[in-house]
Design a protein around this motif. Structure first.
Motif, PDB file in Angstrom:
ATOM      1  N   GLU A  29       2.745 -14.632  -4.927  1.00  0.00           N
ATOM      2  CA  GLU A  29       3.197 -13.244  -4.791  1.00  0.00           C
ATOM      3  C   GLU A  29       3.453 -12.544  -6.127  1.00  0.00           C
ATOM      4  OE1 GLU A  29       6.421 -12.804  -2.043  1.00  0.00           O
ATOM      5  OE2 GLU A  29       5.235 -13.493  -0.357  1.00  0.00           O
ATOM      6  N   LYS A  75       3.248  -6.951   0.289  1.00  0.00           N
ATOM      7  CA  LYS A  75       4.548  -7.567   0.582  1.00  0.00           C
ATOM      8  C   LYS A  75       5.193  -6.827   1.753  1.00  0.00           C
ATOM      9  CE  LYS A  75       5.280  -9.137  -4.117  1.00  0.00           C
ATOM     10  NZ  LYS A  75       6.228  -9.335  -5.187  1.00  0.00           N
ATOM     11  N   GLU A  76       5.816  -7.563   2.627  1.00  0.00           N
ATOM     12  CA  GLU A  76       6.393  -7.001   3.855  1.00  0.00           C
ATOM     13  C   GLU A  76       7.324  -5.813   3.578  1.00  0.00           C
ATOM     14  OE1 GLU A  76       6.416  -6.378   7.663  1.00  0.00           O
ATOM     15  OE2 GLU A  76       5.282  -8.065   6.852  1.00  0.00           O
TER      16      GLU A  76
END
Length: 141
Positions: A29, A75-76
């Motif tokens: 990430e 990314k959420e």
């Protein structure tokens, strides 16, 4: 990992300004690797330069920024938001990019602070650095 349709579901850019074709990998990430296949039929080559096509450096930076935006917006907590380019620092251009080249776009997020992301960005053609520097993003709601 992501094709152009997947990318368009994450970032709002569309032809002729979508400058990343595929995302090859996302690592921890914090690092993303994308690809841009440079072709002679792109709009900017009509004027830059008609007699000797060279991809404008600013579009290489934009391709890097779009790749970084895919990392942030996948990314959420950032889904549905927009990432805008907020700054460029120490960007150097080492090699001309011409039709037929494939740009490998590598963006490594170095830190995030209050909705601002800082990243190291490198564009390569094969093993040769075409551009390298730092970019900054702002997450816009």
């Amino acid at each position: 990992m992501y094709n152009s349709n997947d990318i368009q579901n994450i970032i709002p850019h569309r032809y002729p300004f979508l400058l990343v074709d595929t995302i090859e990998e996302i690592i921890d990430e914090t690092c993303i690797i994308g690809k841009k296949n440079v072709t002679a039929n792109e709009m900017h080559f009509m004027g830059h330069f008609p007699q000797k096509h060279v991809m404008p450096g600013v579009l290489i930076v934009e391709a890097l920024a779009q790749t970084g935006a895919v990392l942030l917006l996948s990314k959420e907590e950032n889904k549905g938001k927009i990432a805008v380019l907020a700054g460029v620092n120490k960007m150097r251009f080492k090699r001309q990019v011409i039709p037929g080249d494939t740009l490998t776009l590598k963006v490594e997020l170095t830190r995030m602070k209050a909705g601002i992301g800082f990243a190291s960005a490198t564009a390569l053609v094969g093993d040769e650095v075409a551009a390298k520097g730092e970019i900054m993003f702002a997450i816009d709601k």
